[in-house]
Design an enzyme around this catalytic site. Structure first.
Site, PDB file in Angstrom:
ATOM      1  N   ASP B 433       0.951  -1.493  -0.218  1.00 33.51           N
ATOM      2  CA  ASP B 433       0.397   0.313  -0.288  1.00 33.51           C
ATOM      3  C   ASP B 433       0.845   1.745  -0.165  1.00 33.51           C
ATOM      4  OD1 ASP B 433      -2.581   1.238   0.274  1.00 33.51           O
ATOM      5  OD2 ASP B 433      -1.456   1.474   2.362  1.00 33.51           O
ATOM      6  N   LYS B 434       0.013   2.197  -0.177  1.00 31.10           N
ATOM      7  CA  LYS B 434       1.599   3.423  -0.208  1.00 31.10           C
ATOM      8  C   LYS B 434       0.954   4.073   0.563  1.00 31.10           C
ATOM      9  CE  LYS B 434       0.865   6.960  -2.461  1.00 31.10           C
ATOM     10  NZ  LYS B 434       0.434   8.202  -1.179  1.00 31.10           N
ATOM     11  N   LYS B 788      -6.715  26.540  -6.398  1.00 32.10           N
ATOM     12  CA  LYS B 788      -5.402  26.089  -6.396  1.00 32.10           C
ATOM     13  C   LYS B 788      -5.824  24.655  -7.661  1.00 32.10           C
ATOM     14  CE  LYS B 788      -6.364  23.025  -2.631  1.00 32.10           C
ATOM     15  NZ  LYS B 788      -6.566  22.932  -0.381  1.00 32.10           N
ATOM     16  N   THR B 913      -2.247   1.217  -4.897  1.00 32.19           N
ATOM     17  CA  THR B 913      -3.061   2.717  -4.056  1.00 32.19           C
ATOM     18  C   THR B 913      -4.307   2.760  -4.240  1.00 32.19           C
ATOM     19  OG1 THR B 913      -2.509   4.270  -2.898  1.00 32.19           O
ATOM     20  CG2 THR B 913      -1.996   3.721  -5.513  1.00 32.19           C
ATOM     21  N   ARG B1027      -5.540   3.983  -7.981  1.00 30.71           N
ATOM     22  CA  ARG B1027      -6.910   4.380  -8.297  1.00 30.71           C
ATOM     23  C   ARG B1027      -7.482   2.902  -8.488  1.00 30.71           C
ATOM     24  NH1 ARG B1027      -8.472   8.813  -6.137  1.00 30.71           N
ATOM     25  NH2 ARG B1027      -7.871  10.664  -7.404  1.00 30.71           N
TER      26      ARG B1027
END
Lengths: 347, 1463
Positions: B433-434, B788, B913, B1027
């Site tokens: 997993d990240k 942003k 991830t 994703r």
């Protein structure tokens, strides 16, 4: 996961050598020279031992006379079980070219008699033989009770198949005088067998001790009459019986029968000359393609006449040397090539 | 009474019987108009009657049908333990085999041994396992009990009030009252919340690992309630679904007495295990309890995993069974033949008890079975027990490893699966997993660029690098951290959470003894992270050390902003000062961060603190100020940032770095003394307390006394990035103070507050990749859009410089843009997450027009989302670039190092991830999963055809290259997919990275493209799946595991990783902040990713090599020993007799030869830990199963046969024709085989500790002692066989010694010979490593160095420059396949490959050096820029010398350079 105050304050593992797997450890570090010298030393030892063993085996003497063929007529007679009460004797003359010095032992040797069969091995009653309960024959089936239900003493297949030849060695002093070589029938058993494992039932006399029991089916006489000459050698304490009861490991085996009583002419051992065995042939072997021999042997510190151990040592020594040489060859060849001197031989 | 019970029962029955025509769940919310009779179908739905006086009867009847809240995860009870455990144990075929033997031995004609004796091994095995199971179950029982006895407030009908009861007493239908921070005991339907809007906040960390708060709503119609909820007034019946395990699916309705219905869904359901937050009191009715709760239904028990060794072992056991069968057949046939040679029964052939003989065939059959009993040891049943014990030992050592212990969380490694330790040594694929695994999941503001000038935030970088050292240096800081804990928690009810928080307290006082070989760092600074209830707000995230340069500019900017209010707005949009102010305003405003205080319960600050709060403690604040002044004088002031503590000492001087804060303080106090405005002083209070929270000890001690436990502002953000930005702005004293949908209040450095009216918020979405906030500036009254977003998007939306009127301005804008882009590239190269900040001023009219369009769009029914996006695009254009930020998702400590080591060990690392692609790629770069020189293929497509063609293209390209480079590899490269992937080794292989997203994965799975995908991945150095859903994660793991038949390991920390953790051969959970879900489903739980390195490389290797070699040895041992018995059968007429007394045989297996393999299996170290860590290549031994495979198995079998032949026939030939008896013959054989087996073991042992020596010598001596005692002790034991005095007799016989010396020598000579040769001249990695290991320490290091340099062609120690990137970063903007150097001439590119390669190698050297670790790995960007060109030159020079030699084999790279895929 959920911490409560009762838990020990920290789960920090202890930093001990054991827990951190850091016990002082040594890795066997043997240099090439170490290994090679080890190999050579082993080789030297084995070779030396081999030579000694071969020499000592050579120094012992052994004479074996197979009398199955010689006493073929008796064998024929014995093949028929109905002739069990007929006497059959057989004389086997032989010549001893060399004096057998020292203690001479007489063995009988059986070929193809499987004393080590599983069923046979178990067919005995140790508690009966120990004299504690003569009538304990539970483990002896089917040789536990006679037809009328009397327990057999000694029970079991081993006892029932007791070797019952009588072998008498006679020495021809000269052409006319034959003297019987004095033989001891005592001291041929293990001391522990004679004095611990085998006991007669306690009683005033033997026959009463064995009252209520019967002899094994193939025995001519009950157990308390095995040795008519020596009353102390009767019952379960009979030496021949005890020797027989120690079951042999292989189908071909010899068992100690008598030992030379070193008196008169025989102080130094068996002198060279003509001898003969007088065998009263009782034990049938042809029924199972077996053979019988009688063996006269002297013993050395390393056992009997067998050369095997000596040879095995010699061969092993030679092999070790061979391995050492080949290793040295490889080592020297590769050393020049790429190995620095600090390279070590493992283990 | 009875009557009423009956009647209610009937009523209920009747409801059940009739059922509903349609499932209510389909039509929920369902407000049934018909007033007819309602029916409930209990088979499809659950009816809950409230436990109050009104419905008491119904409740009693119905509720007893539902499971209670007592949970019981134990397998056995006291009574069922014995039978059930036995039953389960006999499911193992090994035990059945034993049982079979026992039964066999009871058949009289086959009785080999005593019946009782045969049962002994079985009994021992059963007993040991039983004890083990019992202890485990007891532990579970205790844990259950602890949970069951947790307290909760339950409404008691009789007392008409809430009574504290245990969790286990909670029944369905009970009313539960929960306080803030309490854990929810069952699945509860929310009926009341103290929050006026009927909202209850929930933290679901225990369930899904997410730490942000979830909102749950009170069931419709209950939200408008008075101050207390009255259970007695609740007259409704609840109908809902049957218990199921869908965490987010729940439907039901509530039936009012007037037959109307109110629907509710999962938004009203409080799930068991969650924690109530920010809500003082919540009341609900229990819907599901105990094992029927969704949390429990989701908690499937651990699956039984069988390790690879065990699988292989089972195969070999089948070989053993075959061997046994063969031997028994030989026995049976031999017995028949032997019996056939006799015409009549010989006297030694003993008939049955009744005197009859069994027929020949039957005798043979009996003999077959007898031989099975005799040779039973051939099937090493004891091996199973030994393996269990060895694994226990291994697990114990794992638990005790200091290196795997994490001090901050006080957690050592947890081994939850005891039976797969050795699999750790055979891992080929790691799926990681990240977030939270590779990274800390703590976003930290790292640096920013404003108007083209970069602010590198050196101090900040330094602080981030060495947070721990600073913490431990700063005693005051440490104390503060410890002491704030009770203060902060003083008010909250004692929950488990708070206890957990209090835990580190004690530890920080206990002095840590520095441990040799293990550098321990005292670090309390981050204990915050574990106890802070607020998401994303550990100290490391909150504290940003401002850049000095920027800080002074900010001062100016703020002053400028102040002036705005007085003067008319000066239109100088490009001026730096105003831009800086705008930049920080944007940071503060343009987000969706909610503000709350850290007091318990967390209150959301939706408006500036009212007068009420101030009035409460006005005097106290005054006191506080005075104390503050005093303390300033006594120089005990320390600021929020730990690194500033030292600076804080120099207070009297003009502040150096945190001048801002100090100024701030003085201004505040000044303000206060002059009583300058209500508002500002309000803020001052907040400010003081904020800084006060970090101030000296005594003040903090006073804090609880003040009655308002430090109202430090806490930011609750949807994503950690936002929080990081707000914290960054906060560091520059642009503080977000409150946020409502309509207004945002910001406090400026001077203490004044600006309240912006929020006109519109365009939330973030992944398609637009930006968010915007439209506000009205309170000073200028302008309408400003702050945007942003991802740099790729924002850069395209900027106003066109060409349209500028002024050329000067145009130039300037262009320059700014170029420079910003350069900085952005730099950030990306450093693995920072970049965000661009832009602004736009909109005229009133434009905005009004736009707002109306938006209103229209919002009102439209069809494709509303699309329209909204379009509308947003209308506003978000022509932006003015303000700057960009670089946020670091801090990698966990040691991640790049660990990844590099694992990769060197030949392990493929995949990152799966759920995160965004750009984030994942960034992280991959920063943890060196991808290298700048790698060719990265990104596949993002939804269509299967496209996906297939991309895969084909990529494959072809990759293959072409590889064919040229390694022509021989094609032969077995792909045909056998299980082969280790080719491109991991070798010098100039273009490392290939593959980035793929969830949609593409879907396409792959649906389009049956798995094979192609896997084939491609075989060439990839690393694979990133972004994703991806939890399901996809597990599908990928399963795909790789099954299709490639490799050993896989999954590591993750959150609930979304659970499925993947369970799918892999080994699941590792990271016990971090994200709840326990991952840990619960894992096999091992570690606290940091870096622990993986030692876990795999050292413990994995050890466990594997120990166990594998022990298993092989066990097979050898048993075969060797059993064959002795077998050879004897040839001399005893195949009658099944043994020459060794059975007791001695049992002792042999039980005592004399059992301990050494155990000690070996637990303790032996073939290679030391240091060497294993230094040379990760050694791990490949486990991957390739070198210790235990068919070859080693058969070799050891052959050896066993040879040795048993020697051990039998040398004594046989020695004693042949002698008067030896059965047991006297057996004794030397037994002795010899013991010596041989032990010496064999001794040869296997690589390290000798005192334990090894003791056990081996002890075993040998024990044999003699036991044998002597046994042979002397009893005359008639084990009747009728009798080994009395045999041993003693043998010991007096010189032949015995002669035999006992010769035989082991002969038996072991070949093995020893080969081992010697192997040890010296062996070329395998292991023997080389062992050679290294034997050297003294200093020499060893040198050797390792030279080894590593030998492994690689270009050892350039001088080139050691860890993060030097000769190439600009891969621009992932298009998120299409991109090759960074595709446009470059191939020759040059090749050189760079070479250079990078050399560097990688030298980097490895660096890693060996303990002090160079992290600090050198992260150079600041300034150095990069400086070093960059020179370095490239130098390396170019260097490489040119080597180029020629290498070129011929490298033609393929020419073609590869064109590789870029654009779909």
């Amino acid at each position: 996961m959920k911490r409560t105050p009762q838990d020990c304050p920290s789960r920090l593992p202890e930093n001990t050598a054991v827990k951190q797997q850091q016990l002082p450890a040594c890795r066997l570090q043997l240099s090439a020279t170490g290994i090679l010298s080890g190999f050579f030393a082993t080789g030297v030892f084995c070779l030396g031992m081999g030579v000694i063993l071969i020499l000592s085996a050579k120094s012992s003497m052994e004479i074996e006379i197979n009398y199955t063929k010689i006493c073929a007529s008796c064998a024929k007679l014995r093949e028929n079980a109905r002739n069990f009460d007929k006497e059959c004797t057989c004389s086997i003359p032989f010549h001893l070219t060399q004096t057998m010095r020292g203690n001479v032992y007489m063995y009988y040797k059986l070929y193809g008699f499987y004393q080590n069969l599983h069923g046979y091995l178990l067919s005995r009653s140790n508690s009966q033989l120990l004299g504690t309960d003569v009538k304990d024959v539970e483990t002896c089936a089917p040789f536990s009770k006679s037809h009328d239900g009397t327990p057999i003493a000694p029970c079991g297949a081993i006892a029932n198949s007791l070797f019952n030849d009588t072998i008498i060695l006679s020495y021809k002093l000269n052409s006319s005088v034959h003297i019987q070589v004095p033989m001891l029938r005592s001291g041929i058993t293990w001391w522990t067998d004679k004095y611990i494992k085998f006991r007669n039932p306690s009683s005033s006399n033997l026959s009463s001790a064995f009252a209520g029991t019967t002899k094994p089916p193939s025995w001519p006489k009950p157990v308390y009459e095995l040795d008519e000459n020596d009353p102390g050698n009767n019952g379960f304490l009979n030496d021949d019986f005890i020797v027989w009861m120690r079951t042999a490991a292989f189908p071909t085996f010899k068992k100690l029968y008598r030992r030379l009583s070193r008196t008169q002419h025989f102080i130094e051992g068996l002198p060279a000359g003509n001898y003969s065995f007088n065998v009263s042939y009782n034990f049938p072997v042809t029924r199972f393609q077996g053979e019988k021999s009688v063996v006269l042997s002297t013993l050395t510190w390393s056992g009997g006449h067998s050369l095997f151990l000596g040879l095995a040592y010699t061969v092993t020594g030679a092999m070790t040397w061979l391995a050492a040489f080949s290793m040295m060859a490889v080592h020297l060849k590769l050393k020049g090539k790429r190995f620095s001197p600090d390279d070590k031989v493992k283990l | 009474m009875a009557l009423s019970v009956d009647s209610s029962w009937h009523r209920w029955q009747w409801r059940v019987r009739d059922g509903l025509p349609q499932s209510p769940s389909e039509a929920t919310p369902l407000l049934s108009p018909e007033k007819g009779r309602q029916t409930y179908n209990l088979t499809q739905q659950r009816v809950v009657f409230p436990n109050n006086s009104v419905f008491h009867q119904d409740w009693e009847n119905v509720s007893r049908r539902y499971s209670s809240n007592r949970i019981c995860t134990t397998k056995y009870t006291l009574f069922t333990f014995l039978p059930q455990n036995l039953f389960e144990q006999f499911h193992r075929w090994a035990n059945l085999y034993f049982l079979f033997l026992v039964i066999l031995n009871w058949v009289p004609s086959m009785e080999v041994f005593h019946r009782e004796i045969t049962m002994l091994p079985l009994a021992i095995v059963l007993f040991i396992i039983m004890v083990k199971d019992g202890v485990e179950d007891l532990k579970r029982h205790r844990f259950d009990g602890k949970i069951n006895r947790s307290k909760i407030q339950i409404y008691e009908r009789k007392e008409q009030s809430y009574v504290q009861k245990c969790w286990k007493d909670v029944r369905v239908g009970d009313f539960i009252q929960m306080q803030c921070n309490e854990i929810i005991p069952a699945d509860i339907l929310l009926l009341f919340s103290s929050d006026p809007s009927g909202i209850c906040h929930l933290e679901t960390a225990n369930l899904d690992g997410e730490t942000n708060l979830k909102q749950r709503r009170v069931v419709k119609g209950f939200s408008q309630q008075e101050i207390q909820f009255e259970p007695e007034r609740f007259h409704n019946t609840i109908v809902c679904e049957k218990p199921n395990n869908h965490l987010n699916k729940f439907k039901g309705y509530m039936e009012h007495p007037d037959q109307t219905r109110t629907g509710f869904g999962s938004e009203s359901l409080l799930l068991r295990g969650c924690t109530i937050r920010n809500t003082e009191v919540a009341v609900g009715i229990v819907i599901y309890a105990g094992h029927e709760t969704k949390a429990m239904l989701n908690n499937s028990g651990p699956r039984y995993k069988r390790s690879k060794i065990e699988r292989r072992m089972n195969i070999n056991i089948f070989f053993c069974i075959g061997l046994l069968f063969l031997m028994c057949l030989i026995g049976a046939i031999g017995h028949g033949l032997w019996n056939g040679t006799f015409r009549e029964h010989p006297p030694f052939d003993v008939p049955d008890a009744d005197g009859s003989f069994v027929p020949l065939a039957l005798g043979g059959f009996y003999m077959f079975l007898t031989m099975i009993i005799l040779l039973q040891v051939l099937i090493p049943v004891s091996l199973y027990v030994s393996i269990e014990l060895v694994k226990l030992g291994q697990v114990w050592f794992l638990h005790n490893d200091l290196d795997l212990y994490d001090e901050e969380t006080d957690l050592a490694i947890q081994c939850r699966a005891l039976n797969i330790t050795e699999d750790l040594g055979q891992i080929q694929y790691i799926f990681s997993d990240k977030t939270g695994t590779l990274t800390e999941n703590k976003m930290v503001f790292r640096r920013c660029t404003i108007m083209g000038s970069e602010y590198s935030h050196q101090e900040n970088a330094k602080r981030l690098e060495t947070p721990k050292e600073l913490d431990s240096d700063n005693e005051e800081w440490t104390q503060y951290r410890c002491l704030t804990v009770p203060a902060r928690w003083a008010h909250g009810p004692a929950t488990m959470r708070s206890q957990r928080g209090a835990q580190p307290l004690r530890r920080c006082h206990s002095a840590r003894v520095p441990i040799q070989g293990h550098s321990r760092q005292r670090s309390m600074g981050r204990c915050e992270s574990s106890l802070s209830p607020v998401a994303f707000s550990s100290s490391i995230e909150k504290d940003v050390t401002p850049d000095k340069n920027l800080l002074s500019k900010v001062q100016d900017a703020a002053l400028w902003l102040e002036t705005l209010s007085d003067t008319t707005p000066a239109k100088s949009s490009v001026s730096t000062t105003s831009s800086i102010a705008d930049f920080f305003l944007a940071l503060t405003i343009c987000n969706s961060v909610m503000v709350s205080t850290t007091t318990e319960p967390r209150q959301r600050v939706t408006e500036p603190p009212s007068t009420k709060a101030l009035g409460l403690s006005l005097e106290k604040i005054q006191q506080l100020f005075q104390r503050l002044k005093l303390s300033s004088l006594s120089q005990s002031f320390s600021s929020t940032a730990p690194s500033d503590a030292d600076l804080g000492e120099s207070l009297p001087n003009i502040p150096v770095s945190d001048s801002d804060e100090r100024d701030d303080t003085s201004v505040c106090s000044g303000d206060y003394s002059t009583d300058g405005g209500y508002r500002s002083s309000t803020w001052d209070q907040g400010d003081i307390l904020r800084s006060g929270s970090a101030t000296s000890l005594e003040e903090v001690l006073e804090a609880p006394a003040l009655g308002l436990a430090s109202p430090e502002l806490c930011y609750e953000a949807e994503s950690p990035d936002e929080a990081a930005l707000v914290h960054a702005a906060h560091a520059y004293s642009f503080t977000l103070v409150s946020r409502t949908p309509e207004q945002v209040t910001v406090r400026l450095p001077q203490g004044t507050c600006l309240t912006f009216d929020v006109l519109c918020t365009l939330g973030f979405d992944s398609i637009r990749k930006r968010m915007s906030v439209v506000v009205r500036h309170p000073l200028t009254r302008e309408i400003v859009v702050y945007t942003k977003g991802a740099d790729s998007v924002i850069m395209d939306l900027l106003e066109d410089p060409a349209c500028m009127t002024d050329t000067d301005v145009e130039k300037k804008v262009r320059k700014i843009r170029a420079r910003t882009q350069k900085h952005l590239d730099l950030y990306a190269r450093d693995g920072l997450r970049t965000l661009c900040i832009a602004k736009k001023v909109v005229s009133e009219e434009d905005f009004r027009r736009w707002a109306s369009i938006r209103c229209e769009a919002e009102a439209s029914l069809d494709n509303r989302d699309e329209l909204l996006m379009k509308v947003a695009e209308h506003l978000e254009n022509q932006l003015t670039l303000l700057g960009a930020t670089g946020i670091e998702d801090r990698l966990q400590e040691g991640v790049p190092d660990t990844i590099a080591a694992l990769r060197e060990a030949g392990i493929q690392l995949w990152v799966l991830t759920g995160d965004k692609q750009e984030t994942a790629v960034n992280i991959a770069y920063s943890c060196r999963l991808l290298d700048q020189t790698d060719t990265v293929y990104s596949i993002n497509t939804e269509s299967q055809e496209t996906c297939e063609s991309i895969l084909n293209c990529a494959l072809e390209e990759v293959k072409q290259f590889h064919e040229v480079r390694k022509p021989d590899h094609k032969l077995f490269g792909f045909r056998l997919p299980s082969q280790t992937p080719p491109p991991t080794s070798g010098a100039a292989v273009p490392d290939i990275g593959l980035v793929i997203d969830g949609k593409t994965l879907n396409a792959i799975f649906q389009g049956k493209l798995e094979e192609k995908f896997l084939e491609l991945t075989q060439y990839c150095r690393s694979v990133l799946c972004c994703r991806s859903t939890p399901l996809q994660k597990s599908m990928v793991v399963k795909l790789v595991r099954d299709k490639l038949s490799v050993m896989t390991l999954s590591i993750g920390d959150g609930a979304n990783d659970v499925s993947m953790i369970q799918a892999a051969d080994i699941g590792i959970g990271i016990s971090g902040q994200e709840g326990m879900q991952a840990v619960m489903s894992s096999d091992f739980a570690i606290s940091h990713f870096r622990h993986l390195k030692k876990l795999l490389l050292v413990h994995g290797h050890w466990c594997y090599s120990r166990l594998a070699r022990m298993v092989v040895y066990y097979f050898y041992k048993n075969v060797c020993y059993v064959n002795l018995l077998f050879w004897y059968q040839f001399f005893c007429g195949f009658s099944g007799s043994t020459m060794i007394d059975y007791w001695q045989m049992i002792f042999f297996n039980l005592f004399f030869t059992s301990l050494p393999p155990l000690v070996f299996g637990i303790l032996d170290k073939d290679i030391s830990a240091e060497t294993l860590l230094a040379l990760p290549e050694l791990y490949k031994r486990g991957q390739n199963s070198e210790c235990y495979n068919m070859f080693t198995f058969w070799i050891s079998m052959m050896d066993a046969f040879y040795q048993s032949l020697i051990c039998f026939f040398i004594p046989y030939l020695t004693y042949k024709d002698s008067d030896i008896d059965v047991f006297t013959f057996g004794t030397p054989i037994n002795t010899i085989s013991l010596a041989t087996i032990l010496l064999h073991q001794a040869m296997e042992m690589k390290t000798w500790t005192i334990i090894h020596g003791l056990v081996l010598i002890g075993s040998f001596l024990l044999y003699f002692v036991v044998s002597l005692v046994y042979n002397a002790a009893c005359v008639t034991c084990n009747s009728p066989t009798n080994p009395y005095w045999v041993m003693e007799g043998q010991l007096a016989d010189p032949t015995f010694y002669l035999v006992c010396f010769l035989t082991p020598v002969v038996a072991l000579l070949p093995r020893y010979f080969i081992l010697s040769l192997q040890g010296t001249y062996g070329k395998s990695l292991i023997s080389k490593a062992q050679k290294i290991d034997r050297l003294p320490m200093d020499k060893r290091d040198l050797k390792i160095q030279s080894w590593r340099s030998r492994q690689r062609p270009a050892p350039v120690p001088g080139e050691a420059q860890p993060t030097h990137h000769p190439e600009p970063p891969v621009s992932e903007q298009g998120f299409r396949a991109s090759t960074p150097k595709s446009s470059r001439p191939s020759k040059r590119k090749y050189k760079e490959n070479w250079v990078v390669h050399g560097e990688r190698c030298s980097r490895d050297h660096m890693r060996d050096d303990p002090c160079s670790g992290d600090s050198s790995a992260k150079l600041s960007s300034g150095e990069h820029l400086l070093l960059g060109p020179g370095r490239t030159m130098a390396s170019g020079v260097y490489s040119s010398g080597q180029t020629d030699a290498y070129r011929p084999s490298n033609r393929g790279s020419h073609r590869r350079s064109q590789s870029s895929l654009t779909i």
